[in-house]
Design a protein around this motif. Sequence first.
Motif, mmCIF file in Angstrom:
data_model
loop_
_atom_site.group_PDB
_atom_site.id
_atom_site.type_symbol
_atom_site.label_atom_id
_atom_site.label_comp_id
_atom_site.label_asym_id
_atom_site.label_seq_id
_atom_site.Cartn_x
_atom_site.Cartn_y
_atom_site.Cartn_z
ATOM 1 N N VAL A 45 35.885 -3.214 -24.584
ATOM 2 C CA VAL A 45 35.187 -3.944 -23.524
ATOM 3 C C VAL A 45 33.717 -3.568 -23.379
ATOM 4 C CG1 VAL A 45 37.339 -4.221 -22.238
ATOM 5 C CG2 VAL A 45 35.799 -2.331 -21.656
ATOM 6 N N THR A 46 33.295 -2.440 -23.943
ATOM 7 C CA THR A 46 31.900 -2.019 -23.760
ATOM 8 C C THR A 46 31.033 -2.253 -24.990
ATOM 9 O OG1 THR A 46 32.279 0.269 -24.491
ATOM 10 C CG2 THR A 46 32.625 -0.222 -22.144
ATOM 11 N N GLY A 47 31.646 -2.578 -26.123
ATOM 12 C CA GLY A 47 30.862 -2.828 -27.319
ATOM 13 C C GLY A 47 30.402 -1.584 -28.046
ATOM 14 N N VAL A 48 30.957 -0.412 -27.690
ATOM 15 C CA VAL A 48 30.623 0.799 -28.438
ATOM 16 C C VAL A 48 31.498 0.865 -29.682
ATOM 17 C CG1 VAL A 48 29.886 2.017 -26.367
ATOM 18 C CG2 VAL A 48 32.269 2.214 -27.124
ATOM 19 N N ASP A 49 31.225 1.834 -30.540
ATOM 20 C CA ASP A 49 31.970 1.952 -31.791
ATOM 21 C C ASP A 49 33.146 2.910 -31.701
ATOM 22 O OD1 ASP A 49 30.234 0.215 -33.340
ATOM 23 O OD2 ASP A 49 28.745 1.816 -33.167
ATOM 24 N N SER A 50 33.046 3.910 -30.833
ATOM 25 C CA SER A 50 34.121 4.889 -30.716
ATOM 26 C C SER A 50 34.059 5.557 -29.354
ATOM 27 C CB SER A 50 34.038 5.934 -31.837
ATOM 28 O OG SER A 50 32.763 6.550 -31.862
ATOM 29 N N ALA A 51 35.151 6.234 -29.013
ATOM 30 C CA ALA A 51 35.239 6.879 -27.705
ATOM 31 C C ALA A 51 36.119 8.109 -27.803
ATOM 32 C CB ALA A 51 35.799 5.904 -26.664
ATOM 33 N N VAL A 132 37.561 13.993 -9.640
ATOM 34 C CA VAL A 132 38.302 13.574 -8.453
ATOM 35 C C VAL A 132 37.821 14.444 -7.301
ATOM 36 C CG1 VAL A 132 40.550 13.303 -7.362
ATOM 37 C CG2 VAL A 132 40.301 12.892 -9.813
ATOM 38 N N GLY A 133 37.009 13.866 -6.417
ATOM 39 C CA GLY A 133 36.403 14.670 -5.367
ATOM 40 C C GLY A 133 35.519 15.734 -5.989
ATOM 41 N N GLY A 134 35.762 16.989 -5.636
ATOM 42 C CA GLY A 134 34.984 18.086 -6.199
ATOM 43 C C GLY A 134 35.612 18.691 -7.436
ATOM 44 N N ILE A 135 36.715 18.116 -7.907
ATOM 45 C CA ILE A 135 37.421 18.659 -9.069
ATOM 46 C C ILE A 135 36.924 17.974 -10.335
ATOM 47 C CG2 ILE A 135 39.658 19.012 -10.165
ATOM 48 C CD1 ILE A 135 40.917 18.859 -7.392
ATOM 49 N N ARG A 136 36.439 18.761 -11.281
ATOM 50 C CA ARG A 136 35.973 18.229 -12.559
ATOM 51 C C ARG A 136 37.111 18.297 -13.572
ATOM 52 N NH1 ARG A 136 31.717 21.599 -14.710
ATOM 53 N NH2 ARG A 136 32.726 23.294 -13.595
ATOM 54 N N LEU A 137 37.492 17.149 -14.102
ATOM 55 C CA LEU A 137 38.589 17.088 -15.063
ATOM 56 C C LEU A 137 38.100 17.047 -16.503
ATOM 57 C CD1 LEU A 137 40.901 14.452 -13.318
ATOM 58 C CD2 LEU A 137 41.062 16.943 -13.212
ATOM 59 N N GLY A 138 36.984 16.367 -16.752
ATOM 60 C CA GLY A 138 36.513 16.236 -18.120
ATOM 61 C C GLY A 138 35.449 15.166 -18.237
ATOM 62 N N VAL A 139 35.379 14.540 -19.417
ATOM 63 C CA VAL A 139 34.346 13.540 -19.702
ATOM 64 C C VAL A 139 34.928 12.449 -20.597
ATOM 65 C CG1 VAL A 139 32.015 13.136 -20.597
ATOM 66 C CG2 VAL A 139 32.595 15.364 -19.648
ATOM 67 N N LEU A 140 34.565 11.204 -20.302
ATOM 68 C CA LEU A 140 34.818 10.082 -21.201
ATOM 69 C C LEU A 140 33.515 9.827 -21.945
ATOM 70 C CD1 LEU A 140 36.353 7.595 -22.315
ATOM 71 C CD2 LEU A 140 35.612 6.346 -20.267
ATOM 72 N N ASP A 141 33.537 9.997 -23.261
ATOM 73 C CA ASP A 141 32.340 9.865 -24.084
ATOM 74 C C ASP A 141 32.415 8.587 -24.914
ATOM 75 O OD1 ASP A 141 31.426 12.406 -23.235
ATOM 76 O OD2 ASP A 141 32.733 13.366 -24.715
ATOM 77 N N LEU A 142 31.370 7.780 -24.835
ATOM 78 C CA LEU A 142 31.283 6.536 -25.596
ATOM 79 C C LEU A 142 30.147 6.664 -26.608
ATOM 80 C CD1 LEU A 142 31.568 4.007 -22.617
ATOM 81 C CD2 LEU A 142 33.414 5.082 -23.930
ATOM 82 N N TYR A 143 30.438 6.346 -27.861
ATOM 83 C CA TYR A 143 29.462 6.504 -28.940
ATOM 84 C C TYR A 143 29.195 5.163 -29.619
ATOM 85 C CZ TYR A 143 30.855 11.420 -28.507
ATOM 86 O OH TYR A 143 31.132 12.672 -28.036
ATOM 87 N N ARG A 144 27.916 4.937 -29.960
ATOM 88 C CA ARG A 144 27.553 3.710 -30.663
ATOM 89 C C ARG A 144 26.530 4.032 -31.742
ATOM 90 N NH1 ARG A 144 25.539 -0.538 -26.670
ATOM 91 N NH2 ARG A 144 23.544 0.470 -27.091
ATOM 92 N N ALA A 145 26.675 3.395 -32.893
ATOM 93 C CA ALA A 145 25.767 3.665 -34.008
ATOM 94 C C ALA A 145 24.373 3.106 -33.746
ATOM 95 C CB ALA A 145 26.340 3.084 -35.298
ATOM 96 N N ARG A 146 24.302 1.921 -33.176
ATOM 97 C CA ARG A 146 22.990 1.324 -32.916
ATOM 98 C C ARG A 146 22.462 1.791 -31.566
ATOM 99 N NH1 ARG A 146 23.184 -2.837 -29.252
ATOM 100 N NH2 ARG A 146 25.252 -3.714 -28.811
ATOM 101 N N VAL A 147 21.149 1.775 -31.421
ATOM 102 C CA VAL A 147 20.527 2.188 -30.168
ATOM 103 C C VAL A 147 20.566 1.033 -29.175
ATOM 104 C CG1 VAL A 147 19.035 3.813 -31.381
ATOM 105 C CG2 VAL A 147 18.217 1.495 -30.910
ATOM 106 N N GLY A 148 20.343 1.352 -27.907
ATOM 107 C CA GLY A 148 20.321 0.326 -26.874
ATOM 108 C C GLY A 148 21.203 0.691 -25.695
ATOM 109 N N ASP A 149 20.831 0.181 -24.527
ATOM 110 C CA ASP A 149 21.593 0.449 -23.308
ATOM 111 C C ASP A 149 22.894 -0.339 -23.286
ATOM 112 O OD1 ASP A 149 19.755 2.184 -21.840
ATOM 113 O OD2 ASP A 149 18.454 0.422 -21.712
ATOM 114 N N LEU A 150 23.824 0.122 -22.460
ATOM 115 C CA LEU A 150 24.976 -0.698 -22.110
ATOM 116 C C LEU A 150 24.515 -1.779 -21.146
ATOM 117 C CD1 LEU A 150 27.797 1.920 -21.356
ATOM 118 C CD2 LEU A 150 27.605 0.466 -23.375
ATOM 119 N N GLY A 151 25.122 -2.953 -21.241
ATOM 120 C CA GLY A 151 24.849 -3.989 -20.262
ATOM 121 C C GLY A 151 25.453 -3.616 -18.919
#
Length: 253
Positions: A45-51, A132-151
């Motif tokens: 749905v975001t047009g990135v290449d990997s996550a 979740v609130g003040g609890i840090r669980l992790g990170v969702l990382d989105l990677y794309r080969a080409r440069v440019g912002d997400l819409g």
Amino acid sequence: MDEDNPGFGDPMTSDRRLRLWAVLADAARGGAVAVDHVCATAVAVTGVDSAAVSVILDATPRELMYATDRTASELEDLTLTLGEGPCVDATTGGPVLVADLTEPECRNRWPVFAPAAVLAGAGAIFALPLRVGGIRLGVLDLYRARVGDLGGEQLADALVLADTACAVLLDEATRPGGDRDDHSPERTGLRHPEVHQATGMVMVQMGVSAAVALIRLRAYAYSQDRRLHDVAADVVARRLRLEPAGTSGDRNG
């Protein structure tokens, strides 16, 4: 680059949540929605290449839970080894949205990670904290080969999926072991347990904290142009012993 408030309207609308949940449910094929489904949906749905999804643990800053492909795994491994990059910064702050890793600002902020990530195939990285609130669980990382912002719509979808990933991680943590749907070979929990084991061994050998032990492992890996998990494997197998600063040096064998 850092986005505490992306400013693209309210992404947490019921319609958006329902639409994305339908995509997730379809990906799960009647089973429990898991982090691999969240990552696959994010790519779609975001047009990135990997996550990838990484979680925060006590012994190390992050641990890879799932990556959609080899490129994502490679970039997550770089983050773990080098201890810097957008995905590290997102663990303590808001979303870090990097449209072009070759910009001078990126090389100034992440002098080792930025050029290495470009060589690994990343042009843009979008790191979304899982919190979740003040609890840090992790990170969702989105990677794309080409440069440019997400819409705007893409970023809004990504933020909802990050929120969903939090719920999935909490659900998997509390679900009885027999109820887990572990059919995916990529969903293996801790990818590099040797890093945790080696951190503990170096703590004892050097009489330092876990944080200092991890820094020492990373410094050795960087100086030898090796990956952290490879160095950790040598420590666990007792092929390598890291010595305190001021001694004759680290010993192999």
